[in-house]
Design an enzyme around this catalytic site. Structure first.
Site, PDB file in Angstrom:
ATOM      1  N   LYS A 169       0.850  -1.201   0.000  1.00  0.00           N
ATOM      2  CA  LYS A 169       0.000   0.000   0.000  1.00  0.00           C
ATOM      3  C   LYS A 169       0.886   1.252   0.000  1.00  0.00           C
ATOM      4  CE  LYS A 169      -3.335  -3.014   0.758  1.00  0.00           C
ATOM      5  NZ  LYS A 169      -4.203  -3.561  -0.273  1.00  0.00           N
TER       6      LYS A 169
HETATM    7  C1  LIG Z   1      -5.204  -4.721   0.512  1.00  0.00           C
HETATM    8  C2  LIG Z   1      -6.657  -4.598   0.502  1.00  0.00           C
HETATM    9  C3  LIG Z   1      -7.460  -5.092   1.542  1.00  0.00           C
HETATM   10  C4  LIG Z   1      -6.934  -6.012   2.615  1.00  0.00           C
HETATM   11  O1  LIG Z   1      -5.964  -5.509   3.395  1.00  0.00           O
HETATM   12  P1  LIG Z   1      -4.990  -6.506   4.211  1.00  0.00           P
HETATM   13  O2  LIG Z   1      -4.283  -5.576   5.138  1.00  0.00           O
HETATM   14  O3  LIG Z   1      -4.081  -7.141   3.220  1.00  0.00           O
HETATM   15  O4  LIG Z   1      -5.832  -7.485   4.935  1.00  0.00           O
HETATM   16  C5  LIG Z   1      -8.808  -4.825   1.523  1.00  0.00           C
HETATM   17  N1  LIG Z   1      -9.369  -4.135   0.524  1.00  0.00           N
HETATM   18  C6  LIG Z   1      -8.651  -3.683  -0.529  1.00  0.00           C
HETATM   19  C7  LIG Z   1      -9.348  -2.935  -1.598  1.00  0.00           C
HETATM   20  C8  LIG Z   1      -7.278  -3.915  -0.573  1.00  0.00           C
HETATM   21  O5  LIG Z   1      -6.569  -3.486  -1.622  1.00  0.00           O
END
Ligand SMILES: *Cc1c(COP(=O)(O)O)cnc(C)c1O
Length: 378
Positions: A183
């Site tokens: 992210k």
């Molecule tokens: C990455 C992501 C998640 C999940 O996050 P994690 O921390 O990996 O559990 C949820 N929604 C979206 C749109 C994502 O890109």
């Protein structure tokens, strides 16, 4: 030939310094000061009153759904083209996910198809911003208002992004973020739920912490989880947040460079650079192979792997997930745009540590692969 990983984060700010502070002071659990600091700073950044940190972005969605009281007999509308976490949170709460196809150009939910899916059971719309460009929120907010629906905004891919200059993560009743290493800012693992509603915030805090009660700690009125976020993670988060604007600018220039290098290849569709309401922040740099090409994303990804270039496939639609089909969900559902994206889309190395030289090598290699495959056809 050096490998180019699909994602490598940048951790060269104050991360080490703040982590050392945790270790030196012994504050490593969820009780530390960095946790409160990170929650406050994230909330300020997206102009929310309350931020409740949790251990990842997937459980942030579970907490959000549960705090809103969504459960058995309720329907929640969401895009079919998204990560499993979104539908899983709905299904685990006992509610029914209702999926909508996406838009061919933005890859986000097709807002024109939402109204037709609303029934007496619809409780909420889960808005999920995909890959760097926000969903066109205004029409959805209008629908929610008209039908009295809750909005959950999954902003996991939207740190630092805005919709008509208002921060993503500030819309609807409740929003969520993830801080996974791919992210825009990371804490290793981590997530957050944000809201302006004091009661909802209280509920989220309680759900995250096993629903311990302040007065009688070990007597429980509700079932929660231990989804707590540690001071070590928050220390990294505070350091990362200091650089969010820089990171967003870097992602934008990376996206721009990829687009300049690939724009003339007619057989691939590139991410939309901007819309009326936002400029892409390229969470990942996706490409979609045109339907004229006789091979799909899988084959091109395998070829890129031979050149040590890391890629990832696009999301696989929720209505095509074996796990949900086995549950009897989504029978007869068809979402042609999403189905095509899932088969013909993939993303190129997009991590913050990527250099210009690496982007040039990736673009050049992709170009050669597509040209070679074309020649084979002639
Ligand atoms: C990455 C992501 C998640 C999940 O996050 P994690 O921390 O990996 O559990 C949820 N929604 C979206 C749109 C994502 O890109």
């Amino acid at each position: 030939m050096q490998p180019i990983p699909v994602n490598e984060p940048l951790l060269d700010g104050n991360e080490k310094k703040y982590l050392s502070q945790c270790i030196d002071t012994g504050w490593i659990s969820s009780e530390g000061d960095f946790v409160k600091q990170f929650e406050t700073q994230m909330a300020n950044r997206v102009r929310r009153k309350y931020g409740i940190s949790v251990c990842n972005g997937s459980v942030a969605l579970e907490v959000a759904i549960t705090a809103l009281g969504i459960g058995q007999g309720d329907e929640v509308i969401l895009p079919t083209f998204t990560i499993i976490s979104c539908a899983a949170a709905i299904v685990r709460a006992g509610a029914t996910p209702v999926v909508i196809d996406c838009d061919r150009l933005t890859w986000n939910i097709n807002v024109n198809q939402i109204q037709a899916k609303i029934t007496a059971k619809t409780k909420a719309i889960m808005v999920v911003h995909i890959y760097g460009l926000p969903v066109d929120l205004n029409p959805i907010l209008e629908i929610a208002d008209k039908y009295g629906l809750k909005i959950i905004e999954d902003a996991a891919e939207m740190h630092g992004q805005t919709y008509y200059n208002k921060p993503c993560g500030s819309f609807g009743d409740i929003s969520t973020f993830s801080f996974y290493p791919n992210k825009h800012i990371t804490t290793g693992e981590g997530g957050m739920v944000l809201t302006n509603d004091e009661k909802l915030a209280e509920k989220c805090r309680s759900l995250r912490n096993l629903c311990f009660q302040p007065q009688q700690r070990f007597i429980h009125e509700d079932l929660g989880w231990n989804f707590r976020f540690s001071n070590l993670q928050a220390a990294v988060g505070v350091a990362q947040l200091e650089r969010l604007d820089e990171f967003v600018a870097k992602k934008r220039s990376m996206g721009k460079l990829y687009t300049e290098l690939l724009a003339d290849i007619a057989q691939i569709q590139l991410p939309l650079a901007k819309t009326d309401y936002a400029e892409n922040i390229y969470w990942v740099y996706g490409v979609v192979l045109s339907e004229e090409l006789p091979f799909d994303a899988k084959e091109v990804m395998e070829r890129l792997k031979e050149y040590k270039i890391g890629t990832r496939p696009f999301f696989w639609c929720m209505h095509e997930q074996p796990v949900f089909q086995k549950m009897g969900l989504f029978a007869g559902v068809s979402c042609p745009v999403g189905e095509n994206l899932a088969r013909r889309g993939f993303y190129l190395p997009s991590g913050l540590a990527l250099t210009e030289e690496q982007i040039q090598r990736v673009a050049q290699t992709l170009r050669e692969i597509i040209e070679q495959e074309e020649q084979k056809l002639c």
